[in-house]
Design a protein around this motif. Structure first.
Motif, short mmCIF file in Angstrom:
data_model
loop_
_atom_site.label_atom_id
_atom_site.label_comp_id
_atom_site.label_asym_id
_atom_site.label_seq_id
_atom_site.Cartn_x
_atom_site.Cartn_y
_atom_site.Cartn_z
N HIS A 239 0.64 -1.45 -0.08
CA HIS A 239 -0.07 0.01 0.11
C HIS A 239 0.84 1.21 0.00
CE1 HIS A 239 -4.30 -0.28 0.26
NE2 HIS A 239 -4.23 -1.04 1.36
N THR B 200 0.44 2.93 -8.35
CA THR B 200 -0.55 3.58 -9.48
C THR B 200 0.21 4.81 -10.10
OG1 THR B 200 -2.58 2.79 -7.99
CG2 THR B 200 -3.05 4.39 -9.67
N ASP C 6 -6.75 -3.11 -9.06
CA ASP C 6 -6.91 -3.10 -7.48
C ASP C 6 -8.56 -2.86 -7.39
OD1 ASP C 6 -7.05 -2.50 -4.84
OD2 ASP C 6 -5.60 -0.61 -4.96
N TYR D 185 -10.07 -3.52 -4.48
CA TYR D 185 -10.32 -3.57 -3.02
C TYR D 185 -10.31 -2.14 -2.59
CZ TYR D 185 -8.96 -8.32 -3.86
OH TYR D 185 -8.66 -9.55 -4.42
N ARG D 186 -9.45 -1.32 -2.88
CA ARG D 186 -9.57 -0.02 -2.26
C ARG D 186 -10.63 0.76 -3.07
NH1 ARG D 186 -6.79 4.77 -2.67
NH2 ARG D 186 -5.39 3.89 -4.44
N ALA E 247 -9.52 3.28 -5.95
CA ALA E 247 -8.44 2.97 -6.78
C ALA E 247 -8.52 2.97 -8.46
CB ALA E 247 -8.03 1.84 -6.34
N THR F 29 -1.67 -3.52 -9.85
CA THR F 29 -2.51 -4.46 -9.07
C THR F 29 -2.50 -3.94 -7.48
OG1 THR F 29 -0.24 -5.50 -8.06
CG2 THR F 29 -1.21 -6.27 -10.21
N ALA F 30 -3.49 -4.53 -6.75
CA ALA F 30 -3.67 -3.99 -5.57
C ALA F 30 -2.44 -3.89 -4.38
CB ALA F 30 -5.07 -4.75 -4.70
#
Ligand SMILES: Nc1nc2c(ncn2[C@@H]2O[C@H](COP(=O)(O)OP(=O)(O)OP(=O)(O)O)[C@@H](O)[C@H]2O)c(=O)[nH]1
Ligand SMILES: [Mg+2]
Length: 437
Positions: free
Chosen positions: A108, A113, A136, A138-139, A142, A189-190
């Motif tokens: 994180h 990004t 990504d 999840y966030r 994002a 990716t996350a």
């Protein structure tokens, strides 16, 4: 970049250079100091130990002791070994069968990004058709963040149509890229707060499904040895091809850049030096070693300038200098171009010898100075800009009032401008320019 390490090394080498002859004890003492400086810069303990041993072994050898300039010889050995520790230079090579797929991984906030956007921008400039993929899911926000970046740099962002399955999104994106003739795809990716099994599993699944050419670990240089540990963990778990170190514009001490290659065996490919889409530099171990040793980095400086100035602009400027028609308006344009190259302190660091100049070391670089100059030139009438000789006392007072500066500021600007024109005249006549370096 590496301010305190550079200063420490400079002090140590100054003492060495000052001696006519070096004996074993001098070299050992100096190496003890270098060792402390590297450890304080957060370079990994084992890497420092190996480095010092290699330098000592070579420095205590016959050539150095017999040389007329032993201090310089030792510095050269240190530079060679620094390069070896970080090198060799490694690039991202396009795949023979397009599209080249690059997968960005990391924790994180490491800068995945942002760096995805910077890389895309670079490859677009190099003539590639680039597509970005928001993987990504999840966030919150994002995907939106990547869309905003894509719009800003004019690059398409794949539409995952609300899917919450990163593997399907990446797979769909690569198929779409093939159909639509994109030759470079970057998967954003996350991240996670810590290294976690489920993140590694997800990344491994994406890797198995897509087989990207490049898996790049994005790590925050400010975190020092943590960045090295993270790189090692990702490499063991999913296998990486290289590293991009971000936030090198901050006060990172240098530990990550100096030890990550030796610890993980993987090269640093780029470094991030700011938040904007242009703030990405290819990583050249030899240039980095020069910068660390306060010797500057002209090549990166020239590349930065080439990026900021178009060929046309450079030619127009050359013409003006030759015909001696350079005006205050041109001066303002030039300042705007220089601003595109990045913060002044970063630019100045790359000039060879600058750090060593008397009084320069602790000089505060006034980032606001160009703004002030711009404001003053903006407050002039177009006639004044074309012909500065008409700017008399009352005009100077008016310009100062209009730009929120003082008459002394305006006087200083005009004096600088006249000096600059004199230098240009000399230059256009082929004379020597006084160069303080
Ligand atoms: N100064 C500086 N800031 C950077 C650099 N790279 C990234 N940042 C900043 O770091 C912060 C996090 O960057 P992101 O790109 O969102 O990080 P991320 O890895 O995608 O984070 P997650 O999506 O949460 O996993 C942002 O505020 C960026 O502007 C850099 O090279 N220099
Ligand atoms: Mg992100």
């Amino acid at each position: 970049m590496f301010e305190s390490l550079s200063n420490r090394l400079e002090g140590i080498f100054k003492k060495l250079r000052g001696r006519g002859r070096l004996d074993e004890k001098n070299i050992k003492d100096a190496m003890r100091e270098v060792r402390i400086a590297l450890l304080e810069a957060d370079v990994s303990f084992k890497v420092v130990k190996d480095f010092i041993e290699r330098v000592k072994e070579r420095a205590i050898g016959q050539e150095v002791m017999k040389s007329l300039t032993p201090g310089h010889q030792v510095i050269k050995i240190v530079k060679d070994e620094l390069i070896a520790m970080m090198g060799p230079h490694s690039e991202i090579l396009p795949s023979i069968t397009p599209p080249t797929v690059i997968m960005m991984v990391g924790l994180h906030g490491s800068g995945k990004t942002t760096t995805t956007g910077k890389l895309a921008n670079k490859f677009k400039k190099d003539g590639h058709r680039v597509m970005l993929v928001p993987a990504d899911v999840y966030r919150p926000a994002a995907i939106e963040q990547l869309n905003v970046i894509g719009k800003e740099i004019g690059i398409e962002v794949f539409d995952g149509k609300g899917s919450n399955n990163p593997i399907k999104i990446c797979d769909g994106a690569v198929k779409y890229a093939i159909e639509n003739k994109y030759d470079l795809v970057i998967l954003d990716t996350a991240g996670r707060l810590h290294i976690e099994q489920d993140l590694m599993d997800e990344l491994r699944f994406i890797k198995e499904k897509i087989t990207p050419q490049e898996i790049l670990l994005i790590a925050d240089a400010m975190t020092g040895q943590d960045a090295v540990k993270i790189a090692a963990a990702f490499n063991e778990s999913i296998g990486i091809n290289g590293i991009i170190l971000t936030k090198m514009d901050g006060d990172a001490r240098g530990g990550a850049a100096l030890s990550i290659r030796a610890v993980t065996g993987k090269p640093i490919k780029f470094v991030g030096v700011g938040e904007k889409s242009n703030d990405l530099e290819p990583f050249y171990p030899d240039r980095m070693a020069s910068r660390i040793l306060g010797m500057g980095d002209m090549l990166s400086l020239v590349e930065k300038a080439e990026n900021a100035f178009s060929e046309e602009e450079a030619k127009r400027l050359e013409d003006k200098i030759r015909k001696e028609t350079f005006t205050l308006e041109d001066f303002r344009d030039q300042l705007q171009q220089v601003k595109k190259m990045g913060p002044l302190n970063q630019i100045i660091e790359m000039i060879p010898g600058f750090k060593g100049l008397k009084g320069m070391k602790n000089m505060e670089i006034n980032e606001k100075a160009p703004l002030k100059i711009e404001a003053m030139i903006n407050s002039m009438t177009s006639q004044e800009r074309i012909n500065y000789t008409i700017i008399n006392g009352s005009r100077r007072r008016r310009i100062a009032r209009g730009s929120g500066t003082t008459v002394q500021d305006v006087n200083r600007l005009l004096k600088q401008f006249i000096q600059m024109k004199k230098m240009m005249k000399k230059f256009s006549k082929g004379g020597d320019i006084y160069c303080p370096l």
